[in-house]
Design an enzyme around this catalytic site. Structure first.
Site, PDB file in Angstrom:
ATOM      1  N   LYS A  53      -9.600  46.929  29.022  1.00  0.00           N
ATOM      2  CA  LYS A  53      -9.596  46.917  27.836  1.00  0.00           C
ATOM      3  C   LYS A  53     -10.029  48.037  26.932  1.00  0.00           C
ATOM      4  CE  LYS A  53     -11.295  42.646  28.097  1.00  0.00           C
ATOM      5  NZ  LYS A  53     -12.064  41.205  28.508  1.00  0.00           N
ATOM      6  N   GLN A  97     -18.537  41.447  29.162  1.00  0.00           N
ATOM      7  CA  GLN A  97     -18.028  41.063  29.964  1.00  0.00           C
ATOM      8  C   GLN A  97     -18.368  40.002  30.883  1.00  0.00           C
ATOM      9  OE1 GLN A  97     -14.364  41.475  29.856  1.00  0.00           O
ATOM     10  NE2 GLN A  97     -14.987  39.890  31.559  1.00  0.00           N
ATOM     11  N   ASP A 120     -14.615  38.216  20.829  1.00  0.00           N
ATOM     12  CA  ASP A 120     -14.553  37.481  21.836  1.00  0.00           C
ATOM     13  C   ASP A 120     -14.346  35.320  21.522  1.00  0.00           C
ATOM     14  OD1 ASP A 120     -14.007  38.287  24.472  1.00  0.00           O
ATOM     15  OD2 ASP A 120     -16.096  38.367  25.344  1.00  0.00           O
TER      16      ASP A 120
HETATM   17  N1  GUN Z   1     -14.111  37.256  31.413  1.00  0.00           N
HETATM   18  C1  GUN Z   1     -12.853  36.784  31.961  1.00  0.00           C
HETATM   19  N2  GUN Z   1     -11.793  36.494  30.947  1.00  0.00           N
HETATM   20  C2  GUN Z   1     -13.497  36.824  29.833  1.00  0.00           C
HETATM   21  C3  GUN Z   1     -12.798  36.881  28.110  1.00  0.00           C
HETATM   22  O1  GUN Z   1     -11.985  37.205  26.922  1.00  0.00           O
HETATM   23  N3  GUN Z   1     -13.457  37.765  27.860  1.00  0.00           N
HETATM   24  C4  GUN Z   1     -14.641  37.868  27.968  1.00  0.00           C
HETATM   25  N4  GUN Z   1     -16.265  38.804  27.662  1.00  0.00           N
HETATM   26  N5  GUN Z   1     -15.275  37.983  29.709  1.00  0.00           N
HETATM   27  C5  GUN Z   1     -14.353  37.026  30.130  1.00  0.00           C
END
Ligand code: GUN
Length: 285
Positions: A53, A97, A120
């Site tokens: 990311k 995350q 998100d």
């Molecule tokens: N863990 C797995 N997929 C995601 C996501 O799309 N966003 C976040 N914040 N954590 C994750």
């Protein structure tokens, strides 16, 4: 018949080119879109996701901040950092995350993020807006899947869409988006009695279970569009490779269109995170 492959890497590249233009336009007005990422612990998969990311931000001309905490951190420290990022006008998107270690109340952490920075789309306000059909931030993975379907002109109106998996991150928001696009939506899960009965009816099948190769060719309707959200690492004795929730080899002989793993949904998830962050920055203009 062998299915057409829906290449998420190629689609990502073209979407990211357009996003880079928007990021540059913001920069020209003195605003550099900025994403703050919080990672707690050393889960190897989460660490890779966060690194991807952050790298994607840099390539697209976005700024990123990274806060990495040890697994045993006091949640109050993380909440205090979120409060600081909420107040910082130079930060447009905040992402924590998931999953978080067990001392955390994950819902409380997600609620602590300012809804207008919740790129998100996991804050209850944003979940509610999506459910009401007026989304403000669409969760990145289902958003990426919708863009993939659109890019191939997959017929959604009246289509039978079957989602396997009911998570807050993928299954549930995916259901809302496909419903809003006039699909007839079925959500299957670990307690579904006859999974194959449902999957074989699907014109669009979305696999988001987290179990390697669980969906096999005999579970797929001939000609269906198969979207594989899974990201599983096979045990070392099976080669240790990444694979999806779909058994690609048997599925591609039955499906009409299929996403590979890696190189399918994964790159699009990150692309839509960039899109949401740029969108958040544009909204404050
Ligand atoms: N863990 C797995 N997929 C995601 C996501 O799309 N966003 C976040 N914040 N954590 C994750």
């Amino acid at each position: 018949m062998t299915a057409r492959i829906l290449d998420g890497t190629a689609l990502s590249a073209s979407v990211r080119e357009r996003l880079a233009v928007r990021a540059a336009a913001l920069k020209a007005r003195g605003i550099t879109p900025c994403l703050a990422v919080i990672l707690v612990g050393e889960d190897p998969a989460s660490s890779v996701y966060v690194r991807n990311k952050v790298n994607a931000c840099e390539k697209a001309g976005l700024r990123s901040l990274q806060d990495i905490y040890p697994a045993e951190v006091d949640p109050a420290l993380v909440l205090a950092r979120i409060a600081e990022l909420n107040e910082d006008p130079a930060v447009h998107g905040i992402l924590v995350q998931l999953p978080l270690p067990k001392q955390f109340d994950s819902a409380a952490v997600l609620e602590a993020i300012a809804p207008e920075k919740d790129v998100d789309g996991f804050h209850a306000e944003n979940v509610g807006a999506l459910m009401q059909g007026a989304p403000r931030f669409i969760p990145c993975t289902p958003y990426g899947v919708m863009e993939m379907l659109k890019s191939q002109n997959v017929t959604l109106k009246g289509a039978e869409a079957v989602i396997v998996g009911r998570s807050n991150i993928v299954g549930k928001p995916m259901a809302m988006l496909l419903l809003a696009a006039d699909c007839t939506v079925t959500v299957c899960h670990s307690r579904t009695r006859d999974l194959k009965f449902h999957t074989r009816r699907a014109d669009i099948l979305v696999a988001a279970i987290g179990k390697a190769k669980m969906i096999t060719g005999d579970m797929i309707k001939p000609g269906a569009t198969v979207i594989d959200v899974g990201m599983n690492r096979l045990p070392a004795e099976q080669g240790g490779k990444l694979c999806g929730d779909v058994d690609f080899e048997s599925a591609k002989e039955v499906a009409g269109l299929i996403t590979p793993v890696p190189g399918g949904v994964g790159p699009m998830t990150i692309t839509m995170l960039l899109a949401n962050t740029i969108e958040a920055a544009e909204r404050i203009l």
